[in-house]
Design a protein around this motif. Structure first.
Motif, PDB file in Angstrom:
ATOM      1  N   ASP A 197     -10.646  -8.885  18.095  1.00 35.63           N
ATOM      2  CA  ASP A 197      -9.650  -9.455  17.188  1.00 35.63           C
ATOM      3  C   ASP A 197     -10.237  -9.327  15.792  1.00 35.63           C
ATOM      4  N   ARG A 234      -8.376 -21.324   9.439  1.00 34.81           N
ATOM      5  CA  ARG A 234      -8.504 -19.953   9.940  1.00 34.81           C
ATOM      6  C   ARG A 234      -9.197 -19.085   8.878  1.00 34.81           C
ATOM      7  N   LYS A 259     -12.809 -19.677   9.003  1.00 37.31           N
ATOM      8  CA  LYS A 259     -13.393 -18.983  10.140  1.00 37.31           C
ATOM      9  C   LYS A 259     -13.629 -17.504   9.812  1.00 37.31           C
ATOM     10  N   LYS A 288      -1.794 -10.660  22.355  1.00 37.53           N
ATOM     11  CA  LYS A 288      -2.826  -9.824  21.728  1.00 37.53           C
ATOM     12  C   LYS A 288      -4.223 -10.244  22.197  1.00 37.53           C
ATOM     13  N   LEU A 308      -6.048 -12.671  21.449  1.00 36.37           N
ATOM     14  CA  LEU A 308      -6.935 -13.041  20.348  1.00 36.37           C
ATOM     15  C   LEU A 308      -7.835 -14.189  20.785  1.00 36.37           C
ATOM     16  N   ARG A 309      -9.074 -14.158  20.373  1.00 35.22           N
ATOM     17  CA  ARG A 309     -10.028 -15.189  20.787  1.00 35.22           C
ATOM     18  C   ARG A 309     -10.409 -16.099  19.626  1.00 35.22           C
ATOM     19  N   ASN A 310      -9.837 -15.863  18.433  1.00 33.90           N
ATOM     20  CA  ASN A 310     -10.322 -16.606  17.260  1.00 33.90           C
ATOM     21  C   ASN A 310      -9.244 -17.196  16.380  1.00 33.90           C
ATOM     22  N   GLY A 311      -8.047 -17.364  16.893  1.00 39.27           N
ATOM     23  CA  GLY A 311      -7.016 -17.978  16.066  1.00 39.27           C
ATOM     24  C   GLY A 311      -5.752 -17.152  16.030  1.00 39.27           C
ATOM     25  N   PRO A 312      -4.685 -17.721  15.419  1.00 40.69           N
ATOM     26  CA  PRO A 312      -3.383 -17.059  15.430  1.00 40.69           C
ATOM     27  C   PRO A 312      -3.373 -15.800  14.573  1.00 40.69           C
ATOM     28  N   CYS A 313      -2.536 -14.840  14.915  1.00 40.89           N
ATOM     29  CA  CYS A 313      -2.384 -13.647  14.080  1.00 40.89           C
ATOM     30  C   CYS A 313      -1.464 -13.982  12.916  1.00 40.89           C
ATOM     31  N   TRP A 329      -2.154 -20.048  19.868  1.00 40.71           N
ATOM     32  CA  TRP A 329      -3.158 -20.540  18.930  1.00 40.71           C
ATOM     33  C   TRP A 329      -2.676 -21.704  18.082  1.00 40.71           C
ATOM     34  N   PRO A 340     -15.936 -10.658  21.256  1.00 36.66           N
ATOM     35  CA  PRO A 340     -14.885 -10.069  22.092  1.00 36.66           C
ATOM     36  C   PRO A 340     -15.191 -10.302  23.569  1.00 36.66           C
ATOM     37  N   VAL A 341     -14.146 -10.251  24.398  1.00 38.07           N
ATOM     38  CA  VAL A 341     -14.311 -10.467  25.842  1.00 38.07           C
ATOM     39  C   VAL A 341     -15.033  -9.272  26.461  1.00 38.07           C
TER      40      VAL A 341
END
Lengths: 323, 190
Positions: free
Chosen positions: A143, A191, A194, B80, B82-87, B106, B128-129
């Motif tokens: 991401d 965000r 972050k 998507k 995502l692992r760190n917050g909203p797009c 998110w 990332p995963v």
């Protein structure tokens, strides 16, 4: 606009800088920066890229090469960026996580840096469903934040994400996007924090059409001290017509246009001129907001208006030349 | 399932508590798991974990569960991932860009985190995963690692004693032993 560095040279960046980027120099010197988005051609002819870049280069410190934005296929951002550095322009190489995995992206980052690219913008990317090929497989291996941290690691520790050594690390000024005017509003500044923690050094926001919403966002950003840690460039652009604005609002992800602006466009006898005027006014209002370091102009199909808009807004009139 | 997921996020604080208890039990069971063999229990534990978490969180068995850092809202439900917050594509009202009928995973995550004791964990940047861990038990991975950390801390204590009483150890090694202890020999003070 000219970046006085041959793509083949690999020199350490100037004192207090992470890259050779002109954009970084402008921002770190406290000048108000201008970036502009290039409309990527559906063509393999380099002159199409240069034709698109020329009107932007008159005012922009860096030109953004979009990476299949809106999930529509165009010339690649790495190709455009490489062409722009050849001609002496300073590109912002946009990387979306939608189409490539970590192996491809890390390789591309090295390739881009070797071609003389010194700015990257790390993006999540729009979903494939809104684009011209909705059947494509969405990748999203990274991401935008894990991508930022990865490029930062490549640059600062000189290793890939696997830990394998990079002999000559890429010197890149790291950027990310933010979208202050869409939900969840209350968490957008968190965000942003972050993204700064992940490695962002500059931010280009999506379109700001709603000044009160943006002001709310910025006041929280200042409270958190983020404006001291990251350069924020607010996104602007001229609306073409009330119809186009409505279409954009419902079809392009992440764009918020207040009804009042659409009304104003509707009532105008010359919507094109009105869109330009609104854009100039927005820039002037954004300029007055504390903590904003510059403007990012996205004038899709109105690229010829960019330098007029910037000149009319007066944001560059008091700026001193960069040594 | 979507409703239950929303319920779990609304009660993120309670589920955070339950999760911590489950972890404690799993860590305590480390010697038992070790005896049976982690390889042998992997499949039954993963199966149980999948059943429970699919019902509660619409779990996708990524194998790297981060629910405690995401307000108990599973990020693998984000189209998507995502692992760190909203797009940047969240729709008005907080709905998903790709699946407009679903609330943004998110937006819910930040909401859930705001009710949790350790909710601030959501501010940590996650990697990332690792896709090759898909389908494996995250519970076992986490508890096993924690148990190993505890053992390591204990080892450090033993090493410190051995160092402080270096001459005693030189003459009488049994007074400050450093050798690995057989599991059955330990636990005299339990």
């Amino acid at each position: 606009m000219m970046e006085h560095m041959l793509p083949s040279s690999y020199a350490p960046p100037p004192e207090g800088h992470v890259s050779h980027s002109r954009l970084e120099k402008v921002l770190r010197s406290g000048r108000f920066a201008i970036t502009a988005e290039l409309n990527p051609p559906d063509s393999a002819d380099p002159s199409d890229v240069y034709d698109a870049a020329r009107p932007l280069a008159e005012v922009a410190d860096a030109i953004n090469a979009t990476d299949a934005s809106g999930a529509n296929c165009h010339m690649s951002s790495i190709g455009i960026s490489a062409l722009l550095t050849r001609a002496g322009y300073s590109p912002v190489y946009q990387i979306s996580c939608r189409d490539r995995n970590r192996i491809a992206i890390q390789g591309d980052v090295l390739g881009a840096a070797a071609m003389g690219v010194s700015n990257v913008l790390c993006l999540t990317g729009d979903g494939v469903g809104v684009g011209d090929q909705p059947g494509a497989k969405p990748v999203f291996d990274f991401d935008s934040l894990s991508l930022l941290r990865t490029i930062k690691t490549m640059r600062d520790s000189g290793t890939f994400l696997s830990g394998r050594k990079i002999t000559n690390p890429p010197r890149l000024f790291l950027g990310a996007a933010e979208n202050p005017c869409i939900p969840p509003y209350e968490w957008r500044p968190e965000r942003l924090a972050k993204k700064v923690a992940a490695g962002a050094e500059f931010i280009q926001t999506n379109y700001i059409f709603d000044i009160p919403l943006f002001e709310n966002f910025m006041s929280r950003v200042r409270e958190m001290g983020l404006d001291k840690k990251v350069f924020i460039l607010a996104g602007v652009g001229p609306l073409a017509s009330a119809r186009a604005a409505r279409w954009m609002r419902s079809n392009v992800p992440g764009i918020h246009v207040p009804d009042a602006l659409i009304d104003r466009m509707e009532k105008s006898s010359s919507p094109g001129e009105e869109g330009k005027r609104i854009c100039v006014e927005l820039i002037q209002q954004i300029r007055e907001i504390n903590g904003v370091s510059g403007i990012h102009v996205m004038a899709y199909r109105k690229e010829h208006q960019v330098s007029e808009i910037i000149n009319e807004s007066g944001v560059l009139s008091s700026r001193s030349e960069l040594a | 399932m979507y409703r239950i997921r929303l319920f779990a996020i609304r009660h993120s604080r309670a589920f955070e508590w339950i999760y911590q208890r489950v972890e404690q039990v799993m860590v305590a069971l480390d010697p038992v798991f070790g005896k049976i063999g982690y390889d042998r229990i992997e499949r039954p534990v993963a199966f149980t974990e999948r059943c429970i978490k699919t019902v509660l969180f619409d779990c996708k068995m990524c194998g790297q569960c981060v629910l405690s850092s995401t307000g108990m809202s599973c990020p693998m439900n984000c189209p998507k991932q995502l692992r760190n917050g909203p797009c940047g594509g969240v729709r008005p009202g907080g709905y998903c860009e790709v699946k407009p009928e679903m609330k943004c995973v998110w937006a819910l995550a930040w909401d859930g985190a705001s009710r949790m004791k350790n909710g601030a964990q959501i501010e940590t940047v996650l990697p990332p995963v690792e896709r090759n861990l898909e389908g494996s038990s995250s519970w076992l991975r986490v508890s096993r690692e924690k148990a190993a950390r505890l053992r390591e801390a204990k080892e450090k204590g033993r090493a410190a004693v051995a160092e402080a009483f270096a001459d005693a150890r030189a003459k009488e090694p049994a007074s400050a032993p450093l050798a690995e202890e057989p599991a059955r020999a330990c636990g005299g003070n339990k």
